[in-house]
Motif scaffolding. Sequence first.
Motif, PDB file in Angstrom:
ATOM      1  N   UNK A 152      53.469  21.264 -53.692  1.00  0.00           N
ATOM      2  CA  UNK A 152      52.763  22.245 -52.888  1.00  0.00           C
ATOM      3  C   UNK A 152      53.201  23.681 -53.092  1.00  0.00           C
ATOM      4  N   UNK A 153      54.089  23.938 -54.031  1.00  0.00           N
ATOM      5  CA  UNK A 153      54.501  25.312 -54.327  1.00  0.00           C
ATOM      6  C   UNK A 153      53.431  25.982 -55.187  1.00  0.00           C
ATOM      7  N   UNK A 154      53.494  27.292 -55.300  1.00  0.00           N
ATOM      8  CA  UNK A 154      52.469  28.016 -56.042  1.00  0.00           C
ATOM      9  C   UNK A 154      52.356  27.510 -57.475  1.00  0.00           C
ATOM     10  N   UNK A 155      53.478  27.170 -58.105  1.00  0.00           N
ATOM     11  CA  UNK A 155      53.458  26.633 -59.469  1.00  0.00           C
ATOM     12  C   UNK A 155      53.663  25.123 -59.486  1.00  0.00           C
ATOM     13  N   UNK A 156      53.419  24.493 -58.346  1.00  0.00           N
ATOM     14  CA  UNK A 156      53.346  23.053 -58.246  1.00  0.00           C
ATOM     15  C   UNK A 156      54.652  22.323 -58.092  1.00  0.00           C
ATOM     16  N   UNK A 157      55.418  22.303 -59.134  1.00  0.00           N
ATOM     17  CA  UNK A 157      56.606  21.453 -59.193  1.00  0.00           C
ATOM     18  C   UNK A 157      57.860  22.276 -59.444  1.00  0.00           C
ATOM     19  N   UNK A 158      58.984  21.600 -59.383  1.00  0.00           N
ATOM     20  CA  UNK A 158      60.254  22.230 -59.743  1.00  0.00           C
ATOM     21  C   UNK A 158      60.187  22.678 -61.203  1.00  0.00           C
ATOM     22  N   UNK A 159      59.768  21.788 -62.084  1.00  0.00           N
ATOM     23  CA  UNK A 159      59.678  22.110 -63.506  1.00  0.00           C
ATOM     24  C   UNK A 159      58.709  23.275 -63.737  1.00  0.00           C
ATOM     25  N   UNK A 160      57.546  23.224 -63.112  1.00  0.00           N
ATOM     26  CA  UNK A 160      56.560  24.284 -63.289  1.00  0.00           C
ATOM     27  C   UNK A 160      57.056  25.632 -62.801  1.00  0.00           C
ATOM     28  N   UNK A 161      57.762  25.639 -61.676  1.00  0.00           N
ATOM     29  CA  UNK A 161      58.286  26.896 -61.140  1.00  0.00           C
ATOM     30  C   UNK A 161      59.387  27.437 -62.041  1.00  0.00           C
ATOM     31  N   UNK A 162      60.260  26.560 -62.533  1.00  0.00           N
ATOM     32  CA  UNK A 162      61.276  27.001 -63.498  1.00  0.00           C
ATOM     33  C   UNK A 162      60.616  27.594 -64.751  1.00  0.00           C
ATOM     34  N   UNK A 163      59.569  26.952 -65.235  1.00  0.00           N
ATOM     35  CA  UNK A 163      58.862  27.468 -66.422  1.00  0.00           C
ATOM     36  C   UNK A 163      58.278  28.847 -66.152  1.00  0.00           C
ATOM     37  N   UNK A 164      57.608  28.998 -65.014  1.00  0.00           N
ATOM     38  CA  UNK A 164      57.023  30.295 -64.684  1.00  0.00           C
ATOM     39  C   UNK A 164      58.103  31.372 -64.610  1.00  0.00           C
ATOM     40  N   UNK A 165      59.206  31.061 -63.987  1.00  0.00           N
ATOM     41  CA  UNK A 165      60.279  32.033 -63.850  1.00  0.00           C
ATOM     42  C   UNK A 165      60.832  32.436 -65.215  1.00  0.00           C
ATOM     43  N   UNK A 166      61.019  31.475 -66.101  1.00  0.00           N
ATOM     44  CA  UNK A 166      61.468  31.783 -67.453  1.00  0.00           C
ATOM     45  C   UNK A 166      60.434  32.649 -68.164  1.00  0.00           C
ATOM     46  N   UNK A 167      59.153  32.306 -68.010  1.00  0.00           N
ATOM     47  CA  UNK A 167      58.079  33.084 -68.617  1.00  0.00           C
ATOM     48  C   UNK A 167      58.138  34.538 -68.149  1.00  0.00           C
ATOM     49  N   UNK A 181      57.576  21.883 -72.242  1.00  0.00           N
ATOM     50  CA  UNK A 181      57.344  20.537 -71.712  1.00  0.00           C
ATOM     51  C   UNK A 181      58.633  19.777 -71.418  1.00  0.00           C
ATOM     52  N   UNK A 182      59.624  19.885 -72.276  1.00  0.00           N
ATOM     53  CA  UNK A 182      60.827  19.064 -72.139  1.00  0.00           C
ATOM     54  C   UNK A 182      61.907  19.709 -71.293  1.00  0.00           C
ATOM     55  N   UNK A 183      62.545  18.904 -70.458  1.00  0.00           N
ATOM     56  CA  UNK A 183      63.600  19.409 -69.575  1.00  0.00           C
ATOM     57  C   UNK A 183      64.777  19.975 -70.356  1.00  0.00           C
ATOM     58  N   UNK A 218      66.623  28.526 -70.801  1.00  0.00           N
ATOM     59  CA  UNK A 218      67.072  29.293 -69.636  1.00  0.00           C
ATOM     60  C   UNK A 218      68.421  29.940 -69.929  1.00  0.00           C
ATOM     61  N   UNK A 219      69.345  29.164 -70.509  1.00  0.00           N
ATOM     62  CA  UNK A 219      70.671  29.711 -70.838  1.00  0.00           C
ATOM     63  C   UNK A 219      70.559  30.872 -71.813  1.00  0.00           C
ATOM     64  N   UNK A 220      69.742  30.704 -72.841  1.00  0.00           N
ATOM     65  CA  UNK A 220      69.564  31.777 -73.825  1.00  0.00           C
ATOM     66  C   UNK A 220      68.986  33.032 -73.173  1.00  0.00           C
ATOM     67  N   UNK A 221      68.031  32.853 -72.299  1.00  0.00           N
ATOM     68  CA  UNK A 221      67.406  33.996 -71.637  1.00  0.00           C
ATOM     69  C   UNK A 221      68.372  34.660 -70.675  1.00  0.00           C
ATOM     70  N   UNK A 222      69.177  33.877 -69.971  1.00  0.00           N
ATOM     71  CA  UNK A 222      70.166  34.484 -69.077  1.00  0.00           C
ATOM     72  C   UNK A 222      71.181  35.308 -69.863  1.00  0.00           C
ATOM     73  N   UNK A 235      70.872  30.336 -61.543  1.00  0.00           N
ATOM     74  CA  UNK A 235      70.177  29.414 -62.445  1.00  0.00           C
ATOM     75  C   UNK A 235      71.064  28.226 -62.793  1.00  0.00           C
ATOM     76  N   UNK A 236      72.343  28.477 -63.021  1.00  0.00           N
ATOM     77  CA  UNK A 236      73.274  27.370 -63.274  1.00  0.00           C
ATOM     78  C   UNK A 236      73.312  26.424 -62.073  1.00  0.00           C
TER      79      UNK A 236
END
Length: 168
Positions: A38-53, A80-82, A89-93, A18-19
């Motif tokens: 074109x990824x399942x969750x659309x974008x880099x941001x969206x995929x990162x959000x899904x993974x965190x979720x 929403x915000x980067x 992400x850091x807190x969850x890791x 993740x780092x």
Amino acid sequence: MIDKGFVTTMARYNAWQNENLYGAAATLDDAARRQERGAFFGSIHGTFCHLLWADRMWLSRFAGTPKPTVPGSDSARMIAGWDELAAERLLTDRAIADWAQGVDPAWLAGDFSWVSGISRRELTRPAAQLVMHFFNHQTHHRGQVHAMLTAAGARPGDTDLMLIDLRA
């Protein structure tokens, strides 16, 4: 099947990767991170959000931490915000690492029951299988992010587990 050593190793690998990927994503502007790719969750941001979720959902089941406040269908829009996403992400890791350190081998050897939001019913599986799923899910979606980052011109680092000493 697996043991506590596997769990702690994979938790450290998760944080390392993740780092790596968040660092590469930070070199892009917000529009590039949110661009539909074109990824399942659309974008880099969206995929990162899904993974965190998903990480938070499994941690809520395994460790009793708070569940995500949005349903899985909204996981790609969870934050929403980067800057907030990167901080969460850091807190969850850290929470994953803490959970991994405290995994009880007896729990890992037993069965685990939970209510699946996807199937809308209670399921029971070996805890070890679910822990493997937890880490495999991370690797799967990080692979998608790595490909999107590379296509966007970012340069993520190596992803091979054998390249770092995770014993330290």
